[in-house]
Write a protein that holds these residues in place. Structure first.
Motif, PDB file in Angstrom:
ATOM      1  N   TYR A 299     -12.000   7.873   5.668  1.00 39.81           N
ATOM      2  CA  TYR A 299     -10.719   7.672   5.002  1.00 39.81           C
ATOM      3  C   TYR A 299     -10.836   6.471   4.080  1.00 39.81           C
ATOM      4  O   TYR A 299     -11.096   5.355   4.537  1.00 39.81           O
ATOM      5  CB  TYR A 299      -9.642   7.415   6.066  1.00 39.81           C
ATOM      6  N   TYR A 300     -10.688   6.704   2.773  1.00 43.57           N
ATOM      7  CA  TYR A 300     -10.625   5.588   1.830  1.00 43.57           C
ATOM      8  C   TYR A 300      -9.873   6.029   0.590  1.00 43.57           C
ATOM      9  O   TYR A 300      -9.678   7.219   0.336  1.00 43.57           O
ATOM     10  CB  TYR A 300     -12.009   5.034   1.486  1.00 43.57           C
ATOM     11  N   SER A 301      -9.435   5.070  -0.220  1.00 45.82           N
ATOM     12  CA  SER A 301      -8.417   5.321  -1.239  1.00 45.82           C
ATOM     13  C   SER A 301      -8.859   6.277  -2.340  1.00 45.82           C
ATOM     14  O   SER A 301      -8.009   6.872  -3.009  1.00 45.82           O
ATOM     15  CB  SER A 301      -7.978   3.997  -1.875  1.00 45.82           C
ATOM     16  N   ASP A 302     -10.166   6.443  -2.571  1.00 41.38           N
ATOM     17  CA  ASP A 302     -10.622   7.326  -3.637  1.00 41.38           C
ATOM     18  C   ASP A 302     -10.455   8.805  -3.294  1.00 41.38           C
ATOM     19  O   ASP A 302     -10.623   9.662  -4.157  1.00 41.38           O
ATOM     20  CB  ASP A 302     -12.096   7.064  -3.958  1.00 41.38           C
TER      21      ASP A 302
ATOM     22  N   SER B  50     -17.098   2.102   1.422  1.00 40.86           N
ATOM     23  CA  SER B  50     -16.635   3.477   1.610  1.00 40.86           C
ATOM     24  C   SER B  50     -17.796   4.451   1.786  1.00 40.86           C
ATOM     25  O   SER B  50     -17.672   5.458   2.491  1.00 40.86           O
ATOM     26  CB  SER B  50     -15.764   3.902   0.425  1.00 40.86           C
TER      27      SER B  50
ATOM     28  N   LEU C 208      -6.102  12.648   2.380  1.00 40.91           N
ATOM     29  CA  LEU C 208      -5.669  11.462   3.121  1.00 40.91           C
ATOM     30  C   LEU C 208      -4.497  11.782   4.041  1.00 40.91           C
ATOM     31  O   LEU C 208      -4.452  11.313   5.182  1.00 40.91           O
ATOM     32  CB  LEU C 208      -5.291  10.347   2.144  1.00 40.91           C
TER      33      LEU C 208
ATOM     34  N   LEU D 212       0.820  -1.206   0.000  1.00 48.13           N
ATOM     35  CA  LEU D 212       0.000   0.000   0.000  1.00 48.13           C
ATOM     36  C   LEU D 212       0.857   1.260   0.000  1.00 48.13           C
ATOM     37  O   LEU D 212       1.903   1.312   0.650  1.00 48.13           O
ATOM     38  CB  LEU D 212      -0.929   0.027   1.220  1.00 48.13           C
ATOM     39  N   LYS D 213       0.395   2.294  -0.694  1.00 46.42           N
ATOM     40  CA  LYS D 213       1.112   3.567  -0.729  1.00 46.42           C
ATOM     41  C   LYS D 213       1.197   4.191   0.662  1.00 46.42           C
ATOM     42  O   LYS D 213       2.233   4.736   1.034  1.00 46.42           O
ATOM     43  CB  LYS D 213       0.422   4.536  -1.690  1.00 46.42           C
ATOM     44  N   ARG D 214       0.111   4.135   1.415  1.00 42.00           N
ATOM     45  CA  ARG D 214       0.124   4.718   2.760  1.00 42.00           C
ATOM     46  C   ARG D 214       1.142   4.000   3.634  1.00 42.00           C
ATOM     47  O   ARG D 214       1.853   4.617   4.433  1.00 42.00           O
ATOM     48  CB  ARG D 214      -1.278   4.637   3.370  1.00 42.00           C
TER      49      ARG D 214
ATOM     50  N   SER E  65      -4.963  12.659  -2.325  1.00 43.88           N
ATOM     51  CA  SER E  65      -3.800  12.402  -1.472  1.00 43.88           C
ATOM     52  C   SER E  65      -3.642  13.499  -0.418  1.00 43.88           C
ATOM     53  O   SER E  65      -3.204  13.221   0.708  1.00 43.88           O
ATOM     54  CB  SER E  65      -2.536  12.296  -2.325  1.00 43.88           C
TER      55      SER E  65
ATOM     56  N   GLY F 262      -7.325   0.456   3.858  1.00 44.05           N
ATOM     57  CA  GLY F 262      -6.074   1.173   3.644  1.00 44.05           C
ATOM     58  C   GLY F 262      -5.355   1.564   4.910  1.00 44.05           C
ATOM     59  O   GLY F 262      -4.146   1.770   4.915  1.00 44.05           O
TER      60      GLY F 262
END
Length: 599
Positions: free
Chosen positions: A315-318, A288, A324, A93-95, A321, A346
């Motif tokens: 908080y969700y990926s859509d 979400s 988030l 994951l990016k986070r 940035s 995430g």
């Protein structure tokens, strides 16, 4: 050095090693002690894993919060700082990448860079920061540690190699690779393979064996052995933490009965109370839309002094940035305003939340996923409650319904009752292990059995074990929640459908229908949707408006259109029923995505 642990080197273990390995172990202890400025030394299991990984493949199975990142750091620190060798970690994951990069840079002083879809493409960046491909060139200034998403290793769906995939074809680069770490390796099984008829949603994870270069039940371990082979060292640690209390609770009505989430708000709140009087709560949703609606409802019912703030966030990926990053920071900082976070998965994998007192699952998930979510709580050593919320229909399903010997996955403890497809609803997706988690007399004992854990400490607990446990003192769930548990059986909204089945695909469905004759109906209609035929022209209009606004800005060449509002949030905004908007201020202030960041 001391014979006990207490933050010192595990001397008793080191003395049992052969002389050559004693030297390595002591060197690792000194390196970590120096890198962390005297704050840390390795634990025994971390040393065992690092030493085993020097000579052969190794698989580390340990509970969340144990310190698996520390093991990766040990191997990097052992390599001379003047060496050109690099270490690669595959991360899901990016986070998680953001958190890991910060940890390696600030805690261990190891130059680290994350590589994903957002990494700059400029040749100068890759030459100066990652690898200088010129013959006999110096690698001074390049990173020693690369944290990479699996998708960067292979061709994209369009058939293009990423810059990192091309780099793997360069012998001068591959010659520098000293060690490959695969973090959260259970993703190979859960995300990289077809499961119960559903195609893999992260197929790159299933292809890691092509490279030829944590929580782990037996059926997942078999998958991993396909990747690393049968010759490996297994370092197994107890997955149950003694400072975690397990509990299960059947909600009133359904998850859309928002009053079920009032128990997470401290009630009554002290008259002169501060943010620290509200415990940090992390609630995991598999939908979400519901996460967003629940966060708004919690904010509306927050203590008066915190209304209008980010007391609760979704908080969700859509999300953008920017949003988030802000929410994550406000939830993890000691004095951050966000005390309750409604998140999707995430925030469940590898992220360090230091002071979460309650983690909650809205729905029944497989124990491996649940272990990740549970592990976000009590990471400061002060313990936490882990609560699994489930709907009444779960108890209508019998365990015998999973005994289908005609399927190809009858030996998988996570099997559903039938083959799945993309549109399968949550009743169909319910796994055998998920139902067993709800029915088990002791959750702690069931999890130890599921993960085949034989540790002598697997059933240890500090004060309470779990609800319904016969071998421990009774647990009263209400005593461990900051607010009263909802018990009213008269929901205020009448719904066209029982629940939001599926994931974000339901963003376009009409969820709620308000009964105008119901005097007790709430005034929150945020989940009521705009008719489908009215959305397309509105989306097109907003896209034209965004383009015009962007073109008029003198700096439009240096910032992209989506910083005004992203495509995903335009779609989300256009799906909201007009009844929610009575003025332009309602659009800007609405908590429906990144609208609060509109330029």
């Amino acid at each position: 050095m001391q014979h006990g642990n207490g933050g010192k080197a595990p001397l008793m273990y080191i003395l049992t090693l052969a002389e050559s390995k004693q030297i390595i172990a002591l060197k690792l202890c000194i390196l970590v002690y120096y890198a962390t400025r005297g704050k840390e030394t390795p634990k025994e299991l971390q040393l065992r894993a690092a030493i085993a990984s020097i000579e052969r493949n190794s698989l580390v199975v340990a509970t969340t919060g144990f310190g698996k990142t520390h093991i990766m750091a040990l191997l990097i620190l052992l390599e001379k700082s003047t060496s050109n060798k690099i270490f690669i970690t595959i991360s899901p994951l990016k986070r998680l990448q953001v958190t890991q990069v910060e940890t390696f840079l600030t805690k261990y002083q190891i130059p680290t860079i994350s590589i994903n879809h957002d990494t700059p493409k400029k040749k100068e960046f890759w030459r100066d920061r990652i690898h200088n491909g010129h013959k006999n060139s110096s690698q001074i200034g390049t990173a020693r540690h690369l944290i990479v998403t699996a998708e960067q290793l292979f061709k994209s769906a369009e058939g293009h190699h990423s810059r990192f995939a091309l780099l793997l074809r360069d012998h001068s680069f591959t010659h520098r690779i000293a060690h490959l770490n695969i973090d959260e390796i259970h993703f190979v099984h859960y995300a990289g393979m077809e499961r119960f008829g559903i195609p893999p949603f992260r197929p790159s994870w299933g292809r890691l064996s092509e490279l030829k270069m944590p929580t782990c039940p037996p059926h997942v371990q078999k998958t991993i052995e396909m990747l690393i082979g049968a010759d490996y060292s297994l370092i197994n640690h107890c997955v149950n933490r003694a400072d975690i209390i397990y509990a299960r609770h059947c909600v009133v009505g359904s998850f859309q009965t928002l009053e079920n989430y009032l128990c997470f708000i401290r009630t009554p709140f002290p008259p002169n109370g501060t943010l620290h009087d509200q415990p940090r709560v992390l609630i995991f949703f598999d939908n979400s839309t519901l996460a967003r609606i629940a966060a708004k409802f919690i904010n509306q019912n927050a203590p008066p002094q915190f209304q209008g703030t980010n007391f609760a966030c979704h908080y969700y990926s859509d999300m953008s940035s920017t949003y988030l990053d802000i929410v994550h920071q406000e939830f993890t900082e000691p004095d951050g305003p966000c005390r309750i976070l409604c998140a999707t998965s995430g925030e469940s994998t590898g992220i360090d939340h230091p002071d979460v007192r309650i983690t909650a699952n809205v729905g029944v998930v497989e124990p491996t996923d649940d272990e990740q979510r549970k592990g976000r709580g009590g990471r400061d050593g002060l313990g936490a409650l882990h609560l699994i919320l489930y709907e009444p229909w779960v108890l209508d399903i019998k365990i015998e319904e999973f005994d289908n010997k005609n399927t190809t996955f009858s030996d998988d403890p996570n099997q559903p009752r039938t083959m799945l497809k993309k549109g399968s609803n949550k009743r169909e997706r319910l796994s055998r292990s998920g139902l067993e988690s709800i029915l088990a007399p002791c959750v702690r004992e069931y999890r130890a059995e599921y993960f085949c854990n034989r540790s002598s400490t697997r059933l240890d607990y500090n004060a309470w074990c779990c609800d319904g446990c016969a071998h421990a003192k009774p647990l009263c769930l209400q005593e461990h929640l900051p607010g009263p548990i909802w018990k009213d059986h008269s929901p205020g909204l009448k719904r066209k459908r029982d629940d939001l089945e599926g994931d974000d695909d339901d963003m376009d469905s009409e969820v709620d229908e308000v009964d105008d004759n119901d005097k007790d109906a709430p005034t929150d209609y945020s989940s009521k949707k705009r008719k489908g035929e009215h959305r397309k022209p509105l989306v097109e209009h907003l896209l034209r408006w965004r383009y015009a606004e962007h073109e008029q800005d003198p700096l439009h060449d240096v910032w992209p259109e989506h910083l005004i509002i992203s495509d995903a949030n335009i779609a989300s905004l256009c799906s909201i029923h007009p009844i929610n908007f009575k003025s332009p201020k309602d659009v800007v202030n609405a908590n429906y995505g990144q609208q609060k960041f509109l330029r």
